[in-house]
Write a protein that holds these residues in place. Structure first.
Motif, PDB file in Angstrom:
ATOM      1  N   UNK A  52       0.627  -0.925   0.162  1.00  0.00           N
ATOM      2  CA  UNK A  52      -0.206   0.443  -0.040  1.00  0.00           C
ATOM      3  C   UNK A  52       1.170   1.313  -0.431  1.00  0.00           C
ATOM      4  N   UNK A  53       1.470   1.148   0.710  1.00  0.00           N
ATOM      5  CA  UNK A  53       2.832   2.449   0.728  1.00  0.00           C
ATOM      6  C   UNK A  53       3.856   2.726  -0.763  1.00  0.00           C
ATOM      7  N   UNK A  54       3.890   1.567  -1.045  1.00  0.00           N
ATOM      8  CA  UNK A  54       4.523   1.781  -2.197  1.00  0.00           C
ATOM      9  C   UNK A  54       3.501   2.581  -3.631  1.00  0.00           C
ATOM     10  N   UNK A  55       2.081   1.796  -3.415  1.00  0.00           N
ATOM     11  CA  UNK A  55       1.114   2.189  -4.596  1.00  0.00           C
ATOM     12  C   UNK A  55       0.709   3.987  -4.195  1.00  0.00           C
ATOM     13  N   UNK A 102      -9.947  -9.438  12.472  1.00  0.00           N
ATOM     14  CA  UNK A 102     -10.101  -8.604  11.351  1.00  0.00           C
ATOM     15  C   UNK A 102      -9.286  -7.571  11.880  1.00  0.00           C
ATOM     16  N   UNK A 103      -8.649  -6.575  10.911  1.00  0.00           N
ATOM     17  CA  UNK A 103      -9.029  -5.184  10.964  1.00  0.00           C
ATOM     18  C   UNK A 103      -8.741  -4.642   9.965  1.00  0.00           C
ATOM     19  N   UNK A 104      -8.407  -2.727  10.202  1.00  0.00           N
ATOM     20  CA  UNK A 104      -8.943  -1.836   8.685  1.00  0.00           C
ATOM     21  C   UNK A 104      -7.567  -1.140   8.748  1.00  0.00           C
ATOM     22  N   UNK A 105      -6.737  -0.579   7.957  1.00  0.00           N
ATOM     23  CA  UNK A 105      -6.187   0.662   8.203  1.00  0.00           C
ATOM     24  C   UNK A 105      -6.177   1.883   6.791  1.00  0.00           C
ATOM     25  N   UNK A 106      -6.605   2.884   6.790  1.00  0.00           N
ATOM     26  CA  UNK A 106      -6.964   3.589   5.280  1.00  0.00           C
ATOM     27  C   UNK A 106      -5.548   4.277   5.333  1.00  0.00           C
ATOM     28  N   UNK A 107      -4.859   4.451   4.097  1.00  0.00           N
ATOM     29  CA  UNK A 107      -3.503   5.172   3.985  1.00  0.00           C
ATOM     30  C   UNK A 107      -3.587   5.861   2.061  1.00  0.00           C
ATOM     31  N   UNK A 119       3.884   6.193  -5.473  1.00  0.00           N
ATOM     32  CA  UNK A 119       4.121   5.632  -6.552  1.00  0.00           C
ATOM     33  C   UNK A 119       2.905   7.018  -7.578  1.00  0.00           C
ATOM     34  N   UNK A 120       2.114   7.548  -6.687  1.00  0.00           N
ATOM     35  CA  UNK A 120       0.890   8.229  -7.346  1.00  0.00           C
ATOM     36  C   UNK A 120      -0.238   7.525  -8.108  1.00  0.00           C
ATOM     37  N   UNK A 121       0.338   6.001  -7.565  1.00  0.00           N
ATOM     38  CA  UNK A 121      -1.261   4.749  -8.112  1.00  0.00           C
ATOM     39  C   UNK A 121      -1.933   4.889  -7.386  1.00  0.00           C
ATOM     40  N   UNK A 122      -2.285   5.075  -6.547  1.00  0.00           N
ATOM     41  CA  UNK A 122      -3.418   5.513  -5.385  1.00  0.00           C
ATOM     42  C   UNK A 122      -3.179   6.245  -4.858  1.00  0.00           C
ATOM     43  N   UNK A 123      -4.370   7.599  -4.680  1.00  0.00           N
ATOM     44  CA  UNK A 123      -4.830   8.759  -3.405  1.00  0.00           C
ATOM     45  C   UNK A 123      -5.391   7.920  -2.260  1.00  0.00           C
ATOM     46  N   UNK A 124      -5.999   6.835  -1.785  1.00  0.00           N
ATOM     47  CA  UNK A 124      -6.996   6.132  -1.012  1.00  0.00           C
ATOM     48  C   UNK A 124      -6.322   4.524  -0.879  1.00  0.00           C
TER      49      UNK A 124
END
Length: 433
Positions: free
Chosen positions: A230-233, A271-276, A236-241
């Motif tokens: 997720x950090x790489x995406x 379960x767990x969830x994180x938004x980056x 790199x600008x391939x994803x905003x959220x």
């Protein structure tokens, strides 16, 4: 390869201090520094994997790449390592004994966590009830493992429902809508259906068609693998959220009669969830991801194996004693490597979000690493080992505690986890304001 250069006395001393510090972190402070030409493997000071781990620590601390290939035909000695560092033409940073070197900038993060959540199975069973179900002496899980209760999924709860619940709560915490997600990354060690967990979550959450859905493996290491992707995406600008979601339901797979209680009784459901997202914009504060490090200590691969058997059974190999020793040793090394890589002293870390095989091992890890066990969120004590979601639930709890503090008081968080194989990984987060 760059041509070796003549190092100044100051640079030579700096290189030597770095190598000695890395050696102490691998061999322990009680081992004397060997002579430069002593072969560390032949002398028995380090085994072959210890040598590899030592080199990886030197690489992380110095920034030099692929020392192993440079040293392939050289003796496993200090003189060989020092020569290789000179060949890399790398000006080594100074290493102090009282604090790790400042090797990376902690002020910039390519991805910030803006919303988090954790969800546990709705049935909370006292560990004594699980003891009885698996035919173990009553009190064994509590006395030997430190597990007081286990979170089990209720009827109707699955990896999908637990993961979706965690994701929806994380979205609410970040004041974001599901339609804003550009990618979801799912990890689970228990979900083996088709479509994949990420595809099912994509449909359940009613995400856009152009929102990507990825599944990342690694079992108990899955969260760290997914965060790194997720950090790489984001960077790199391939994803905003991006949403990272873990979900595990062990109670329907590791059942009495199918596996021994020594193994199956340790696991709960959650379960767990994180938004980056990228720093800036509507994100005024949060925790930013730092770097990650990963590896595989294959000599421990035989300590735990689970294979499908005939008639729907499971063939489980579980050497609890060997795995416990390996887990403590390896996670201590991972945390030490994170400390060196980040330049953040363990004494200044606010929480350690790690894998938790059981609470007794967490307490032993804290003791050996020299930090307070209170800095490890006690997930396994009340919920059991949650697989890929253990580290996630611990990180969520650590971030919740930090969010109640004023930004200047929010301390860094270290991550460390293991997966069968023996896969290992670590990383760190720092407060972003």
């Amino acid at each position: 390869m760059n041509q070796p250069r003549n190092a100044s006395p100051e640079q030579e001393n700096s290189l030597r201090r770095l190598v000695e510090e890395c050696f102490r972190r691998e061999a322990g402070s009680s081992i004397s520094i060997p002579g430069d030409n002593v072969d560390l493997i032949e002398s028995g000071i380090l085994d072959s994997m210890g040598w590899v781990s030592f080199l990886r620590t030197v690489e992380s601390a110095s920034g030099a790449a692929d020392l192993g290939s440079i040293l392939n035909d050289r003796a496993a000695s200090f003189s060989a390592v020092l020569a290789a560092l000179r060949d890399c033409n790398f000006p080594a940073p100074a290493v102090r004994r009282d604090a790790p070197p400042q090797l990376v900038s902690k002020s910039f993060s390519p991805a910030v966590i803006t919303g988090t959540s954790a969800a546990l199975g709705s049935r909370l069973l006292p560990s004594e009830e699980v003891d009885r179900a698996f035919g173990m002496p009553v009190g064994k899980l509590r006395d030997r493992a430190g597990i007081e209760s286990l979170a089990y999924a209720a009827d109707g709860e699955t990896e999908l429902t637990l993961g979706a619940r965690a994701a929806q709560e994380a979205l609410r915490a970040a004041a974001c809508g599901a339609h804003q997600l550009d990618c979801i990354i799912a990890s689970s060690e228990t979900h083996h259906d088709y479509p994949s967990l990420s595809a099912q979550l994509h449909s359940h959450l009613l995400l856009r068609e152009d929102c990507a859905a990825l599944d990342v493996g690694g079992a108990c290491l899955g969260l760290l693998n997914a965060l790194a992707v997720a950090q790489a995406l984001v960077a790199s600008g391939q994803a905003q959220l991006v949403a990272v979601i873990t979900a595990d339901v062990h109670s329907r797979t590791l059942t009495p009669g199918r596996v021994d209680g020594e193994f199956g009784g340790l696991f709960g459901d959650g379960a767990s969830a994180f938004l980056l997202c990228r720093p800036g914009g509507h994100v005024s504060e949060g925790y930013g991801l730092g770097g990650f490090l990963f590896g595989c200590a294959g000599q421990y691969a035989a300590a735990i194996r689970v294979r499908a058997a005939k008639a729907g059974g499971l063939d489980v190999t579980f050497d609890g004693e060997a795995l416990s020793r390996a887990a403590i040793t390896r996670m201590e090394k991972v945390l030490a490597a994170v400390e060196l890589r980040s330049g953040i002293s363990r004494s200044s870390v606010g929480a350690f979000a790690t894998h938790q095989p059981n609470p007794r091992l967490v307490a032993l890890l804290a003791k050996q690493y020299g930090v307070s066990p209170a800095k490890f969120p006690p997930i396994a004590r009340t919920a059991g080992n949650l697989g890929s979601s253990t580290c996630g639930a611990a990180l969520h709890q650590a971030l919740q505690i930090a969010s109640k503090l004023p930004p200047p008081a929010r301390q860094p968080i270290f991550l460390a986890s293991l997966g069968p194989g023996l896969l290992f990984g670590g990383g760190w987060l720092t407060s972003h304001t």
